[in-house]
Design a protein around this motif. Structure first.
Motif, PDB file in Angstrom:
ATOM      1  N   SER A 258       0.816  -1.210   0.000  1.00 31.63           N
ATOM      2  CA  SER A 258       0.000   0.000   0.000  1.00 31.63           C
ATOM      3  C   SER A 258       0.850   1.262   0.000  1.00 31.63           C
ATOM      4  O   SER A 258       1.815   1.374   0.770  1.00 31.63           O
ATOM      5  CB  SER A 258      -0.910   0.008   1.233  1.00 31.63           C
ATOM      6  OG  SER A 258      -1.646   1.204   1.304  1.00 31.63           O
ATOM      7  N   SER A 259       0.500   2.210  -0.850  1.00 29.29           N
ATOM      8  CA  SER A 259       1.103   3.537  -0.757  1.00 29.29           C
ATOM      9  C   SER A 259       0.715   4.150   0.575  1.00 29.29           C
ATOM     10  O   SER A 259      -0.328   3.817   1.150  1.00 29.29           O
ATOM     11  CB  SER A 259       0.629   4.428  -1.906  1.00 29.29           C
ATOM     12  OG  SER A 259       1.137   3.981  -3.133  1.00 29.29           O
ATOM     13  N   ASN A 260       1.537   5.033   1.063  1.00 28.60           N
ATOM     14  CA  ASN A 260       1.270   5.599   2.376  1.00 28.60           C
ATOM     15  C   ASN A 260       1.870   6.992   2.472  1.00 28.60           C
ATOM     16  O   ASN A 260       2.755   7.360   1.694  1.00 28.60           O
ATOM     17  CB  ASN A 260       1.823   4.704   3.480  1.00 28.60           C
ATOM     18  CG  ASN A 260       3.310   4.446   3.314  1.00 28.60           C
ATOM     19  OD1 ASN A 260       4.144   5.254   3.717  1.00 28.60           O
ATOM     20  ND2 ASN A 260       3.660   3.313   2.703  1.00 28.60           N
ATOM     21  N   GLY A 261       1.390   7.757   3.424  1.00 26.26           N
ATOM     22  CA  GLY A 261       1.883   9.102   3.627  1.00 26.26           C
ATOM     23  C   GLY A 261       0.898   9.910   4.437  1.00 26.26           C
ATOM     24  O   GLY A 261      -0.233   9.469   4.694  1.00 26.26           O
ATOM     25  N   PRO A 262       1.265  11.103   4.846  1.00 28.69           N
ATOM     26  CA  PRO A 262       0.407  11.931   5.697  1.00 28.69           C
ATOM     27  C   PRO A 262      -0.923  12.287   5.056  1.00 28.69           C
ATOM     28  O   PRO A 262      -1.889  12.616   5.774  1.00 28.69           O
ATOM     29  CB  PRO A 262       1.255  13.188   5.937  1.00 28.69           C
ATOM     30  CG  PRO A 262       2.649  12.779   5.656  1.00 28.69           C
ATOM     31  CD  PRO A 262       2.579  11.724   4.612  1.00 28.69           C
ATOM     32  N   MET A 263      -1.003  12.255   3.731  1.00 30.54           N
ATOM     33  CA  MET A 263      -2.272  12.628   3.091  1.00 30.54           C
ATOM     34  C   MET A 263      -3.298  11.495   3.080  1.00 30.54           C
ATOM     35  O   MET A 263      -4.444  11.702   2.676  1.00 30.54           O
ATOM     36  CB  MET A 263      -2.040  13.113   1.658  1.00 30.54           C
ATOM     37  CG  MET A 263      -1.390  12.107   0.726  1.00 30.54           C
ATOM     38  SD  MET A 263       0.385  11.937   1.017  1.00 30.54           S
ATOM     39  CE  MET A 263       0.965  13.568   0.603  1.00 30.54           C
ATOM     40  N   VAL A 264      -2.933  10.299   3.544  1.00 32.90           N
ATOM     41  CA  VAL A 264      -3.891   9.199   3.638  1.00 32.90           C
ATOM     42  C   VAL A 264      -4.864   9.482   4.778  1.00 32.90           C
ATOM     43  O   VAL A 264      -4.458   9.832   5.883  1.00 32.90           O
ATOM     44  CB  VAL A 264      -3.181   7.852   3.860  1.00 32.90           C
ATOM     45  CG1 VAL A 264      -4.193   6.754   4.157  1.00 32.90           C
ATOM     46  CG2 VAL A 264      -2.346   7.476   2.646  1.00 32.90           C
ATOM     47  N   ASP A 265      -6.154   9.319   4.525  1.00 35.91           N
ATOM     48  CA  ASP A 265      -7.186   9.585   5.525  1.00 35.91           C
ATOM     49  C   ASP A 265      -7.554   8.367   6.347  1.00 35.91           C
ATOM     50  O   ASP A 265      -7.795   8.461   7.550  1.00 35.91           O
ATOM     51  CB  ASP A 265      -8.456  10.122   4.839  1.00 35.91           C
ATOM     52  CG  ASP A 265      -8.245  11.486   4.225  1.00 35.91           C
ATOM     53  OD1 ASP A 265      -8.037  12.441   4.985  1.00 35.91           O
ATOM     54  OD2 ASP A 265      -8.290  11.585   2.988  1.00 35.91           O
ATOM     55  N   ILE A 266      -7.624   7.199   5.701  1.00 36.01           N
ATOM     56  CA  ILE A 266      -8.210   6.027   6.351  1.00 36.01           C
ATOM     57  C   ILE A 266      -7.654   4.780   5.673  1.00 36.01           C
ATOM     58  O   ILE A 266      -7.150   4.845   4.552  1.00 36.01           O
ATOM     59  CB  ILE A 266      -9.759   6.057   6.237  1.00 36.01           C
ATOM     60  CG1 ILE A 266     -10.427   5.093   7.211  1.00 36.01           C
ATOM     61  CG2 ILE A 266     -10.190   5.799   4.804  1.00 36.01           C
ATOM     62  CD1 ILE A 266     -10.446   5.584   8.637  1.00 36.01           C
ATOM     63  N   ALA A 267      -7.744   3.642   6.361  1.00 36.34           N
ATOM     64  CA  ALA A 267      -7.369   2.356   5.767  1.00 36.34           C
ATOM     65  C   ALA A 267      -8.583   1.443   5.773  1.00 36.34           C
ATOM     66  O   ALA A 267      -9.505   1.604   6.581  1.00 36.34           O
ATOM     67  CB  ALA A 267      -6.223   1.725   6.548  1.00 36.34           C
TER      68      ALA A 267
ATOM     69  N   GLY B 166      -7.846 -11.022  -4.105  1.00 34.47           N
ATOM     70  CA  GLY B 166      -7.041  -9.994  -4.754  1.00 34.47           C
ATOM     71  C   GLY B 166      -6.467  -9.002  -3.769  1.00 34.47           C
ATOM     72  O   GLY B 166      -7.000  -8.810  -2.667  1.00 34.47           O
ATOM     73  N   ASP B 167      -5.383  -8.367  -4.173  1.00 34.70           N
ATOM     74  CA  ASP B 167      -4.702  -7.372  -3.350  1.00 34.70           C
ATOM     75  C   ASP B 167      -4.756  -6.007  -4.013  1.00 34.70           C
ATOM     76  O   ASP B 167      -4.737  -5.909  -5.238  1.00 34.70           O
ATOM     77  CB  ASP B 167      -3.220  -7.740  -3.164  1.00 34.70           C
ATOM     78  CG  ASP B 167      -3.010  -9.116  -2.582  1.00 34.70           C
ATOM     79  OD1 ASP B 167      -1.913  -9.672  -2.795  1.00 34.70           O
ATOM     80  OD2 ASP B 167      -3.926  -9.647  -1.916  1.00 34.70           O
ATOM     81  N   GLY B 168      -4.762  -4.971  -3.208  1.00 39.45           N
ATOM     82  CA  GLY B 168      -4.629  -3.626  -3.752  1.00 39.45           C
ATOM     83  C   GLY B 168      -5.468  -2.614  -3.001  1.00 39.45           C
ATOM     84  O   GLY B 168      -6.520  -2.950  -2.436  1.00 39.45           O
ATOM     85  N   THR B 169      -5.014  -1.375  -3.013  1.00 43.54           N
ATOM     86  CA  THR B 169      -5.856  -0.303  -2.473  1.00 43.54           C
ATOM     87  C   THR B 169      -7.111  -0.141  -3.322  1.00 43.54           C
ATOM     88  O   THR B 169      -8.076   0.498  -2.902  1.00 43.54           O
ATOM     89  CB  THR B 169      -5.074   1.026  -2.412  1.00 43.54           C
ATOM     90  OG1 THR B 169      -4.578   1.347  -3.710  1.00 43.54           O
ATOM     91  CG2 THR B 169      -3.915   0.938  -1.433  1.00 43.54           C
ATOM     92  N   SER B 170      -7.090  -0.754  -4.520  1.00 41.11           N
ATOM     93  CA  SER B 170      -8.301  -0.779  -5.361  1.00 41.11           C
ATOM     94  C   SER B 170      -9.474  -1.371  -4.604  1.00 41.11           C
ATOM     95  O   SER B 170     -10.627  -0.956  -4.790  1.00 41.11           O
ATOM     96  CB  SER B 170      -8.053  -1.613  -6.620  1.00 41.11           C
ATOM     97  OG  SER B 170      -7.093  -1.018  -7.452  1.00 41.11           O
TER      98      SER B 170
ATOM     99  N   GLU C 164      -5.976  -6.465   1.160  1.00 42.23           N
ATOM    100  CA  GLU C 164      -5.132  -7.627   0.854  1.00 42.23           C
ATOM    101  C   GLU C 164      -5.969  -8.889   1.013  1.00 42.23           C
ATOM    102  O   GLU C 164      -6.620  -9.099   2.033  1.00 42.23           O
ATOM    103  CB  GLU C 164      -3.923  -7.682   1.781  1.00 42.23           C
ATOM    104  CG  GLU C 164      -3.014  -8.883   1.498  1.00 42.23           C
ATOM    105  CD  GLU C 164      -1.785  -8.952   2.399  1.00 42.23           C
ATOM    106  OE1 GLU C 164      -1.032  -9.932   2.273  1.00 42.23           O
ATOM    107  OE2 GLU C 164      -1.592  -8.036   3.225  1.00 42.23           O
ATOM    108  N   SER C 165      -5.956  -9.733  -0.031  1.00 42.27           N
ATOM    109  CA  SER C 165      -6.699 -10.997  -0.026  1.00 42.27           C
ATOM    110  C   SER C 165      -8.191 -10.771   0.210  1.00 42.27           C
ATOM    111  O   SER C 165      -8.817 -11.396   1.071  1.00 42.27           O
ATOM    112  CB  SER C 165      -6.123 -11.958   1.023  1.00 42.27           C
ATOM    113  OG  SER C 165      -4.834 -12.375   0.651  1.00 42.27           O
TER     114      SER C 165
END
Length: 927
Positions: free
Chosen positions: A730-739, A761-765, A743-744
């Motif tokens: 997963s991409s990450n950084g201060p601009m991420v709001d929520i998770a 399937g995996d992905g922030t998608s 994955e799977s």
């Protein structure tokens, strides 16, 4: 003349009912009339008359400019209007016609109507109450005087109720929810008297959204009073009040013509279909003359004391004709009417075929043929920002075609925007065989152009770093020698081996069948209740009902007919922004750089239901917006990419998002991303200002948060696994709001033979649609409270963001650093729905003190594009628009960031200094 008596009887009944409606709202009417009087004498601002903050905020938003400027414009003197509004009113007047009502004895009366699609007009039900009346009647256009007072030649068209006829009676009837709205839609013959074409008169778009007018603003009525020549009422006539289905406005002393179009003077938009005038009455219910005496039989309209007019609101008309049943043969025309009311698309650029057709034949002699082939000119596209100098902007408007060699077309990037900075952004199409980056540098030498960037195809975050075990790993799903079921079984075993004892999987045992509870682990991860628990919520029925009213949009690769998802799509409203047609179907191609079905897989998280081909063995994990086997909110697919790993031009995304704005979308999500572009920043800001919740994937495998998730106005989502830990890709950084789970996640797939399966399937998608579904549930819960609590549309987005983060589930295993990089925690839907809305004064505009401007230097932008598309591509080689050598300026920018001796980049693709290219991308992404 029985028809005349029926017509007059209907008018009399309507006027009595209109008076009753007027009397029922008398307190509010008197309050508004007092405010209008104070406004006319300069004691009160127009915007201070209304007490509906939601309607006012939407009216302000329609101006598309800063709050202070919008208020200044709305509160301006009514007698002064922009010429553009006058032009809009005149264009609308062209589509207004006189209805000649006929029975078997001849003409029996007159009404007014106007075209609302290429060959369908609208008028009142009491004008054309049935098929027989409509089949005998006619529509006359051009029944008016020209600028010199001469009578124009009317053009008469027969009505065709056999092709389309839909009516809502003026009387309400038990069991008919859409009656009582007094309108009739009827088809019109496309060829009229003396062969005249109907399309020359255009049509008027009925925008059903709010914000077209507020109490106290002026109305304009275009009509054929008593069948006379077309008139435009331009007196100071103000809107008095709005009820559920009607609006009431001041009278101009004479009753309006039935079926007239009522426009808001401030916006030029249609606000109502006039249907009745309101007479003054005494305590006994008698109509009164202007002198106070009782109206007598035979009195003419001029003698009656008219106190107001009543029109049927556009929103309730659109709602009715969109939902009323019609015969199957009439469905195509009904769809045409519905599409005509949706704001028109601004096509990205002319197609090559259209451009060829429009090119002016050259009068010069044909050039001498040469033996060596010359590169063929091709269409190229550029995003440009004009100079802030008004003189240069005006000069560009008049001379762009001569200033730019090979000029084909130039349009505003976001035509609907009134933001002065966004208005400077244009989209340029030209024809050339030169390197697009060289052309951009040349265009920047013009004093008119502040910056310029080619709009090229680009890899997404998935395309930059994808593989057999990477995100969206389904291109290679092909059973081969094994059966599909055997391959699926292996996937199941792998998942249970890796995550069978995880906290989220074990939670799933409590609510799902032991045979496949693990496939629903994401439901427990986000604390989404099952059907039994949902029914225990006191507000669940209201949430279900409100979900059906919301517009839910997906920007992706389009839809498929996979049985897991197909019933959850709204294919009446879909659009393909690549092929520019109304079929957003994913072609499911499996050629180079194709990952078919991405839109299907991500949509399943929200609206997936039962896998019809195997409901018992392989099925599992329905969408979060399903209940009792039914989809509560259908998803509107916009196709913006042929493949999840390769976007087309950025303008296709911009057009799709802009169309979502114009179509009044509530929630929108996008499960792919790429590097930042100025046009993406502009449309993200525009979406935010319009109050649309845009949920975006943070990105996969590239560490950097990608566009559009990078922009402050969006909701950026990272991914977690069944152990409640961040997914390593997963991409990450201060601009991420929520998770959210990414994955799977159990999603539908299709093998190369077209067989339907499910897999992990995996992905922030896959994380993104969880949050988008939560946004839909949250907005459905607060649907009627939000417009009352928040004055400005952007506050709705911030209210959701604030509540989302405040209610996030924070796993004990998370370190402080994880909370900084992967958002406030993991989505908790139940906590989100149970939380109170934040106070408006606690919300901060996402762009306050934040700059989203990209580096202006074209060489640096070229180097960033090159590194993203060429050096970091690990999938497999293949030609794209990006596979060209760097210009000298781009090479110098790349060399500045690399630590090794500079080498021509096109020769060293994949071999350049990793540290240097990473530094360049981080600078490019501002991360």
């Amino acid at each position: 003349m029985a028809q005349t008596n029926i017509f007059e009887s209907a008018q009399s009944l309507l006027r009595d009912r209109a008076y009753a409606n007027y009397a029922a709202h008398l307190n509010e009417i008197e309050r508004v009339q007092s405010g209008i009087q104070q406004n006319r004498t300069g004691q009160l601002s127009l915007t201070d008359i209304t007490n509906d903050t939601s309607r006012l905020s939407k009216r302000i938003a329609r101006e598309g400019i800063r709050l202070d400027k919008a208020l200044e414009r709305i509160n301006g003197v009514p007698n002064f209007q922009d010429v553009s509004i006058v032009g809009k009113i005149l264009r609308s007047a062209t589509s207004v016609c006189r209805i000649v009502i006929q029975n078997r004895f001849g003409v029996s009366g007159y009404g007014t109507g106007f075209l609302v699609s290429p060959n369908v007009l609208i008028t009142n039900n009491h004008v054309l109450p049935d098929l027989e009346t409509a089949s005998r009647s006619q529509a006359q256009f051009n029944y008016e005087l020209d600028a010199d007072g001469r009578v124009l030649t009317p053009v008469t068209f027969n009505l065709r109720p056999d092709l389309f006829f839909l009516t809502s009676t003026y009387e309400e009837r038990q069991g008919s929810p859409y009656d009582g709205r007094d309108f009739t839609l009827v088809a019109v013959e496309t060829t009229g008297s003396e062969g005249a074409a109907l399309d020359r008169f255009g049509y008027i778009q009925m925008d059903s959204s709010l914000g077209k007018i507020i109490e106290g603003e002026n109305c304009v009525v275009i009509q054929h009073p008593k069948g006379d020549y077309k008139k435009v009422v331009l007196k100071d006539i103000r809107l008095i009040t709005l009820t559920d289905n009607f609006l009431i406005y001041e009278s101009d002393t004479l009753p309006g013509s039935s079926g007239s179009v009522v426009l808001g003077l401030g916006t030029g938009a249609v606000v109502a279909l006039h249907h009745s005038s309101i007479p003054r009455k005494d305590a006994a219910g008698n109509w009164l003359r202007k002198d106070g005496s009782i109206v007598q039989p035979g009195d003419v309209d001029e003698q009656i004391d008219w106190i107001g007019n009543e029109g049927v609101r556009v929103s309730c008309i659109v709602e009715a004709f969109s939902n009323m049943p019609v015969a199957d043969a009439m469905q195509p025309l009904r769809r045409q009417i519905i599409e005509a009311q949706t704001p028109s698309l601004k096509i990205m650029s002319p197609s090559p075929a259209l451009v060829e057709a429009k090119r002016t034949p050259s009068t010069a002699p044909a050039p001498e043929k040469r033996e060596s082939a010359t590169p063929v000119d091709r269409l190229q596209y550029f995003e440009i920002t004009l100079s802030s100098q008004p003189v240069l902007q005006d000069d560009w408007e008049g001379r762009a075609s001569t200033l730019v060699e090979g000029f084909v077309d130039e349009t505003p990037l976001i035509p609907s925007s009134f933001d002065p900075d966004i208005r400077r952004k244009r989209y340029l199409t030209l024809r050339s065989n030169r390197n697009p980056w060289e052309l951009a540098q040349q265009l920047e030498t013009l004093p008119h152009v502040e910056s310029c960037e080619p709009d090229l195809e680009t890899l997404t975050d998935i395309g930059v770093d994808a593989g057999e075990t990477g995100p969206d790993r389904f291109e290679s799903f092909n059973p081969g020698k094994d059966s599909g079921l055997t391959t699926w079984q292996k996937e199941e075993e792998t998942f249970l081996k890796n995550f069978g004892d995880s906290i989220c999987v074990q939670k799933g045992k409590k609510v799902k069948s032991p045979a496949f509870y693990h496939r629903w682990w994401n439901w427990s991860a986000v604390n989404c209740l099952d059907d039994t628990e949902r029914l225990k919520r006191a507000d669940w029925q209201a949430i279900r009902d409100n979900l059906a009213e919301l517009r839910f949009v997906q920007l992706d690769t389009g839809y498929s007919t996979h049985s897991k998802v197909f019933a959850g799509y709204d294919t009446d409203k879909d659009f393909d922004f690549i092929d520019q047609d109304t079929d957003a179907r994913d072609l499911m191609e499996r050629k180079l750089l194709k990952f078919p079905g991405h839109g299907t897989r991500t949509a399943s998280i929200a609206v997936g239901n039962v896998l019809q081909t195997d409901p018992n063995t392989v099925n599992g994990n329905s969408g979060l917006l399903t209940f009792g086997g039914k989809t509560l909110a259908r998803l509107i697919p916009y196709r913006i990419a042929k493949s999840v790993i390769l976007l087309g031009r950025g303008k296709e995304l911009v057009d799709a998002a802009n169309y979502a704005i114009q179509s009044q979308a509530d929630v929108m999500f996008m499960c792919m991303g790429t590097y930042p572009k100025s046009m993406f920043a502009a449309i993200a800001r525009e979406v935010y200002e319009q109050g649309i919740i845009w949920v975006c994937a943070a990105g996969n495998q590239v560490e950097l948060v990608v566009a559009p998730a990078i922009y402050p106005g969006t909701i950026a989502v990272a991914a977690t696994n069944p152990k409640d830990m961040p997914w390593k890709g997963s991409s990450n950084g201060p601009m991420v709001d929520i998770a959210a789970p990414g994955e799977s996640v159990y999603v539908p797939i299709t093998d190369e033979e077209g067989n339907e399966f499910m897999s992990y399937g995996d992905g922030t998608s896959y994380a993104t649609p969880h949050v988008a579904s939560a946004a839909m549930l949250w907005k459905a819960k607060h649907l009627h409270e939000l417009p009352q609590k928040y004055r400005f549309p952007w506050q709705i987005v911030e209210a959701f963001r604030t509540t989302l983060k405040n209610t996030a589930r924070k796993p004990s295993e998370w370190t402080p650093n994880m909370s900084k990089l992967y958002g406030a925690g993991i989505l908790d839907i139940e906590a989100l729905l149970n939380a109170d809305l934040p106070a408006a004064d606690t919300l901060t505009h996402a762009y306050e003190g934040v700059s989203t401007e990209l580096p202006k230097d074209i060489g640096f932008v070229e180097a960033g594009h090159f590194v993203w598309n060429i050096l970091r591509r690990k999938l497999r080689p293949g030609p794209t628009e990006s596979a060209t050598g760097l210009t000298q300026r781009g090479q110098l920018a790349l060399d500045a960031f690399t630590t090794r001796p500079p080498v021509r980049a096109v020769e060293s693709a994949g071999l350049s200094d990793t540290v240097g290219t990473e530094a360049l991308l981080r600078e490019f992404f501002k991360q």
